[in-house]
Design an enzyme around this catalytic site. Structure first.
Site, mmCIF file in Angstrom:
data_model
loop_
_atom_site.group_PDB
_atom_site.id
_atom_site.type_symbol
_atom_site.label_atom_id
_atom_site.label_comp_id
_atom_site.label_asym_id
_atom_site.label_seq_id
_atom_site.Cartn_x
_atom_site.Cartn_y
_atom_site.Cartn_z
ATOM 1 N N LYS A 14 48.422 115.173 -10.713
ATOM 2 C CA LYS A 14 47.209 115.393 -9.914
ATOM 3 C C LYS A 14 47.281 114.695 -8.563
ATOM 4 C CE LYS A 14 44.054 113.944 -12.661
ATOM 5 N NZ LYS A 14 42.684 113.497 -12.946
ATOM 6 N N ARG A 89 33.549 114.429 -15.997
ATOM 7 C CA ARG A 89 34.449 114.017 -17.067
ATOM 8 C C ARG A 89 33.938 114.449 -18.442
ATOM 9 N NH1 ARG A 89 38.453 110.081 -16.654
ATOM 10 N NH2 ARG A 89 37.601 109.349 -14.677
ATOM 11 N N ARG A 128 57.753 106.784 -15.779
ATOM 12 C CA ARG A 128 57.065 106.044 -14.716
ATOM 13 C C ARG A 128 56.966 104.561 -15.063
ATOM 14 N NH1 ARG A 128 50.870 107.460 -13.396
ATOM 15 N NH2 ARG A 128 50.556 106.184 -15.263
ATOM 16 N N ARG A 134 53.455 99.102 -15.032
ATOM 17 C CA ARG A 134 52.088 99.217 -15.559
ATOM 18 C C ARG A 134 52.090 98.998 -17.066
ATOM 19 N NH1 ARG A 134 48.925 104.317 -12.937
ATOM 20 N NH2 ARG A 134 47.801 103.954 -14.877
ATOM 21 N N ARG A 145 45.238 107.788 -24.506
ATOM 22 C CA ARG A 145 44.621 108.340 -23.288
ATOM 23 C C ARG A 145 44.628 109.868 -23.322
ATOM 24 N NH1 ARG A 145 48.124 105.938 -18.737
ATOM 25 N NH2 ARG A 145 46.813 107.249 -17.397
#
Length: 389
Positions: A14, A89, A128, A134, A145
């Protein structure tokens, strides 16, 4: 105005596509997380309310979020539209956004969902995580998630599927192909959008001649309720006979008759690129009527233009017109001219102020020669409704 919501699970890409949409279509990016953090940092009234809730371990309510979004939209009137990321959302928020768009006299034109299978998302995010550092880029967190995204997002997607504004894009393809598919989907919407302009100005400001010139240049339908009523009278139609009788008795044509004429004009001009309204709306009631008519036809007002001409110049123009074949009934004496100008001030200026609250009303100096005024208006229209390849 072009409003888009961009959806996609974590790892769908995105971010990359958001950058493309913002740059290509001159959209203002709205991320609920970003604008909330901005309110918190600036310690605004809404920010302080949110800070108090967060401090107590609560979630910021939809009521606060929607107020922040509304504030952001109103504070950016020059945007060609908005790109929503992370909102709506939930199913409830979809209804909230719908109501907000109606209040602001606009709508969400398109929801783009970048579809990526779960395993591809997991693979991308783990990759990633090798370089990002992260902590949330580990498989257990990623799958949680993705599960949360599926559970909350499906009802939202179903909402927009029912509205016919949902478009699915295969996010497994190469980035350029994903971008190309998104561009095609957006351009399809843009191609169907009408350009609807309301041209305001005192009598004598040049609305009629300018409106017709704009309509011809941009292939819009010119809508003058006065001209339409005169045409009905000249043809001797039932509506024209009613209007003639009202005129002869010194009465105004009721809104009911005008609505019928505007509705018919729109119905008979379905292939038009848009409409330019001159002399309507004149009152607050008529402004709500026009909003309703356009909403019924899945359209909105895109541009409000007000021609500014000083009073002495207006009186001189109307007095000169009274000596020509274009003379209007209110041109025949100074007393009538002043009365008509006063009527515009009392009834129509409040309409302009109403639109100013939700639109960027553009003021154009209409005192100069016609060609110069036309050039200014053309520049304004082209800056807002430029062609999108």
């Amino acid at each position: 105005m072009l409003n888009i919501a961009l959806f996609g699970p974590p790892g769908a890409g995105k971010g990359t596509q958001s950058e493309f949409l913002i740059k290509k279509y001159n959209l203002f990016y709205i991320s609920t997380g970003d604008i909330l953090r901005k309110e918190l940092a600036e310690e605004t009234k809404l920010g302080l309310q949110a800070k108090h809730i967060i401090a107590q371990g609560g979630l910021v309510s939809d009521e606060i979020i929607v107020q922040i979004i509304e504030k952001t939209i109103k504070n950016n009137p020059d945007a060609n539209g908005f790109l929503f990321d992370g909102f709506p959302r939930t199913f409830v928020q979809a209804y909230i956004l719908e109501g907000l768009m109606i209040k602001l006299n606009t709508k969400l034109d398109l929801l783009i969902s970048i579809e990526v299978p779960e395993e591809v998302s997991v693979e991308r995010l783990l990759l990633r995580g090798e370089t990002s550092g992260r902590l949330d880029d580990n498989e257990q967190v990623i799958r949680n998630r993705l599960r949360e995204y599926d559970e909350k997002t499906k009802p939202v997607l179903d909402f927009y599927k029912q509205q016919g504004t949902y478009v699915s894009v295969n996010g497994v393809q190469k980035i350029k192909k994903v971008t190309s598919d998104i561009r095609k989907a957006v351009n399809k919407v843009v191609g169907k959008k009408q350009v609807n302009i309301v041209l305001f100005g005192y009598p004598g400001s040049g609305r009629g001649s300018l409106g017709k010139a704009i309509a011809e240049k941009y292939k819009l339908e010119f809508v003058s309720t006065g001209d339409m009523i005169d045409e009905e009278i000249s043809k001797g139609t039932p509506l024209g006979l009613q209007a003639k009788e009202l005129y002869e008795n010194g009465q105004l044509v009721p809104d009911e008759m005008v609505i019928r004429l505007i509705e018919r004009k729109i119905e008979h001009s379905k292939k038009a690129k848009g409409f330019i309204f001159k002399g309507y709306p004149r009152t607050l009631v008529q402004s709500y009527i026009l909003d309703g008519i356009l909403h019924k036809h899945d359209a909105i007002i895109n541009k409000i233009i007000e021609l500014k001409v000083d009073t002495l110049e207006l009186i001189k123009r109307l007095d000169s017109r009274s000596k020509t074949a274009a003379c209007m009934p209110y041109d025949t004496s100074t007393e009538k001219i002043v009365k008509r100008l006063q009527e515009h001030q009392d009834k129509t200026l409040p309409v302009i102020e109403k639109y100013r609250e939700i639109h960027d009303v553009v003021e154009i100096n209409g005192t100069d020669a016609f060609d110069k005024v036309m050039a200014r208006v053309s520049c304004e229209i082209e800056s807002s409704f430029k062609t999108m390849d």
